[in-house]
Design a protein around this motif. Structure first.
Motif, PDB file in Angstrom:
ATOM      1  N   ALA A 118     -26.914  25.972  -0.092  1.00 39.07           N
ATOM      2  CA  ALA A 118     -27.732  25.867   1.117  1.00 39.07           C
ATOM      3  C   ALA A 118     -27.584  24.506   1.800  1.00 39.07           C
ATOM      4  O   ALA A 118     -28.254  24.230   2.797  1.00 39.07           O
ATOM      5  N   GLY A 119     -26.718  23.653   1.237  1.00 38.48           N
ATOM      6  CA  GLY A 119     -26.463  22.364   1.863  1.00 38.48           C
ATOM      7  C   GLY A 119     -27.193  21.192   1.257  1.00 38.48           C
ATOM      8  O   GLY A 119     -27.136  20.074   1.773  1.00 38.48           O
ATOM      9  N   TYR A 120     -27.882  21.423   0.128  1.00 37.10           N
ATOM     10  CA  TYR A 120     -28.603  20.332  -0.547  1.00 37.10           C
ATOM     11  C   TYR A 120     -27.757  19.863  -1.730  1.00 37.10           C
ATOM     12  O   TYR A 120     -27.717  20.505  -2.777  1.00 37.10           O
ATOM     13  N   VAL A 165     -35.397  26.628  -1.517  1.00 37.63           N
ATOM     14  CA  VAL A 165     -34.796  26.308  -0.211  1.00 37.63           C
ATOM     15  C   VAL A 165     -35.775  26.620   0.919  1.00 37.63           C
ATOM     16  O   VAL A 165     -35.924  25.839   1.868  1.00 37.63           O
ATOM     17  N   ARG A 166     -36.465  27.749   0.816  1.00 37.87           N
ATOM     18  CA  ARG A 166     -37.453  28.110   1.845  1.00 37.87           C
ATOM     19  C   ARG A 166     -38.531  27.035   1.963  1.00 37.87           C
ATOM     20  O   ARG A 166     -38.963  26.688   3.067  1.00 37.87           O
ATOM     21  N   ILE A 167     -38.932  26.498   0.832  1.00 37.72           N
ATOM     22  CA  ILE A 167     -39.960  25.453   0.834  1.00 37.72           C
ATOM     23  C   ILE A 167     -39.404  24.153   1.417  1.00 37.72           C
ATOM     24  O   ILE A 167     -40.065  23.483   2.210  1.00 37.72           O
ATOM     25  N   LEU A 168     -38.193  23.806   1.034  1.00 34.77           N
ATOM     26  CA  LEU A 168     -37.573  22.587   1.568  1.00 34.77           C
ATOM     27  C   LEU A 168     -37.404  22.673   3.083  1.00 34.77           C
ATOM     28  O   LEU A 168     -37.411  21.653   3.775  1.00 34.77           O
ATOM     29  N   ALA A 170     -33.820  12.652   2.596  1.00 31.81           N
ATOM     30  CA  ALA A 170     -33.328  13.329   1.392  1.00 31.81           C
ATOM     31  C   ALA A 170     -34.468  14.086   0.721  1.00 31.81           C
ATOM     32  O   ALA A 170     -35.596  13.606   0.652  1.00 31.81           O
ATOM     33  N   GLN A 171     -34.171  15.282   0.272  1.00 32.43           N
ATOM     34  CA  GLN A 171     -35.166  16.116  -0.394  1.00 32.43           C
ATOM     35  C   GLN A 171     -35.154  15.797  -1.901  1.00 32.43           C
ATOM     36  O   GLN A 171     -34.098  15.586  -2.492  1.00 32.43           O
ATOM     37  N   THR A 172     -36.327  15.789  -2.483  1.00 39.12           N
ATOM     38  CA  THR A 172     -36.448  15.508  -3.917  1.00 39.12           C
ATOM     39  C   THR A 172     -36.945  16.740  -4.650  1.00 39.12           C
ATOM     40  O   THR A 172     -37.998  17.290  -4.324  1.00 39.12           O
ATOM     41  N   VAL A 173     -36.164  17.184  -5.621  1.00 45.32           N
ATOM     42  CA  VAL A 173     -36.536  18.341  -6.445  1.00 45.32           C
ATOM     43  C   VAL A 173     -36.525  17.922  -7.906  1.00 45.32           C
ATOM     44  O   VAL A 173     -35.525  17.410  -8.405  1.00 45.32           O
ATOM     45  N   LYS A 195     -32.171  14.532  -4.118  1.00 49.09           N
ATOM     46  CA  LYS A 195     -32.513  13.768  -5.319  1.00 49.09           C
ATOM     47  C   LYS A 195     -32.983  14.774  -6.365  1.00 49.09           C
ATOM     48  O   LYS A 195     -34.042  15.376  -6.221  1.00 49.09           O
ATOM     49  N   TRP A 196     -32.190  14.951  -7.396  1.00 51.17           N
ATOM     50  CA  TRP A 196     -32.413  15.991  -8.413  1.00 51.17           C
ATOM     51  C   TRP A 196     -32.701  15.313  -9.748  1.00 51.17           C
ATOM     52  O   TRP A 196     -31.985  14.403 -10.169  1.00 51.17           O
TER      53      TRP A 196
END
Length: 322
Positions: free
Chosen positions: A55-57, A274-277, A27-30, A64-65
């Motif tokens: 973008a699918g997040y 998104v590019r960074i993720l 999971a990506q955390t922003v 995780k926002w």
């Protein structure tokens, strides 16, 4: 054969389990930090989140926002920035200059994407508009000031002195004051400044301009925008035309604004995140600006502030508020 089938079955189950767990493990955390809550900055936040979801997040699945506002306090912004950095997220979105400065001061490694920053170079977030080679990139809301001056003159054709209420502690506003003063001088106009370092100072700063200016211009200064009603009250009572850089301020009582669509700016910022993720380095992504300007006018505010707008100006507006 049975043993082989059993082995394949076990392996298949393990792969399936790994895939099911992968969303949680990867999971990506922003984290998102804004200096204050007001319509333009809130729109950036919402645009970022919408773009991530597109973008699918999704916060319900693999994202995780966390969002926090510093409520206009730079000390609080610094505390939140340090907390966010300590959580080691995949990216931190910093909305408005004070937030971005706080986050950039807190980390040299966590990817930082600024947004709603007028001049990232003057704010010392990046050294130039080219790829920074650091952990920082972002999207600026810098406006062409010559078009702002043209709008001021179209709203108040005979204006000689332009007033500006701003926070001298905000780098964005200091840059705008300097550039606007030089630009106005070339056209035979002068700028009268009124400092408002806190939101509670907005009304008094505006009152100090009564009888000294023909029009008041407001940039995207976060103190001013967050307490815009105090400025509108003075403008209406004193019949001083009010021209803004933020289109949401027109809805709140400015006569006109030629500004950026901040929801669009949020989407543009979200695309960078998104590019960074997806693996790009922030230092390889050049800082961006937006050229999507929209004209808003408020005919009701014009009447209250003693101005008759030209039919052509009203016709050109994307949005007319009455």
């Amino acid at each position: 054969m049975k043993g082989l089938k059993a082995t394949k079955s076990i392996l298949g189950g393990a792969v399936a389990l790994a895939l099911l767990c992968g969303g949680a493990v990867h999971a990506q955390t922003v984290k998102v930090l804004s200096i204050v809550d007001h319509p333009a900055l809130d729109a950036i936040r919402d645009g970022v989140r919408e773009e991530l979801k597109a973008a699918g997040y999704d916060a319900d699945k693999n994202l995780k926002w966390e969002y926090q506002s510093a409520q206009g306090n730079t000390g609080t912004a610094a505390q939140i920035a340090r907390k966010f950095v300590g959580d080691n997220p995949n990216a931190i979105v910093a909305i408005a200059t004070p937030s971005a400065q706080a986050v950039v001061a807190a980390t040299k490694t966590v990817p930082v994407v600024y947004s709603g920053v007028t001049d990232p170079v003057a704010a010392q977030l990046v050294k130039s508009w080219s790829p920074s080679g650091t952990n920082v990139t972002g999207v600026s809301d810098k406006l062409p000031l010559d078009k702002q001056v043209t709008l001021i003159k179209r709203v108040v054709p005979n204006a000689k002195t332009v007033g500006m209420v701003y926070n001298p502690g905000e780098a964005n506003s200091v840059v705008v004051v300097k550039e606007l003063k030089e630009l106005l001088a070339k056209q035979g106009l002068t700028l009268k400044e009124a400092a408002a370092p806190r939101t509670v100072d907005i009304g008094a700063a505006a009152k100090s301009l009564i009888g000294k200016v023909d029009v008041i211009y407001t940039n995207t200064d976060n103190n001013v925008v967050s307490a815009y009603e105090a400025l509108v009250k003075v403008a209406n009572e004193s019949k001083i035309p009010l021209v803004a850089a933020d289109t949401d301020s027109v809805k709140r009582g400015a006569i006109a604004a030629l500004g950026i669509n901040y929801l669009d700016l949020g989407h543009q910022t979200g695309k960078v995140v998104v590019r960074i993720l997806k693996g790009e380095k922030p230092g390889a992504i050049a800082s961006e600006t937006s050229s999507n300007l929209e004209l808003f006018v408020n005919t009701g505010a014009a009447q209250k502030q003693g101005v008759t707008l030209s039919p052509d100006l009203v016709k050109e507006a994307k949005t007319v508020i009455k």
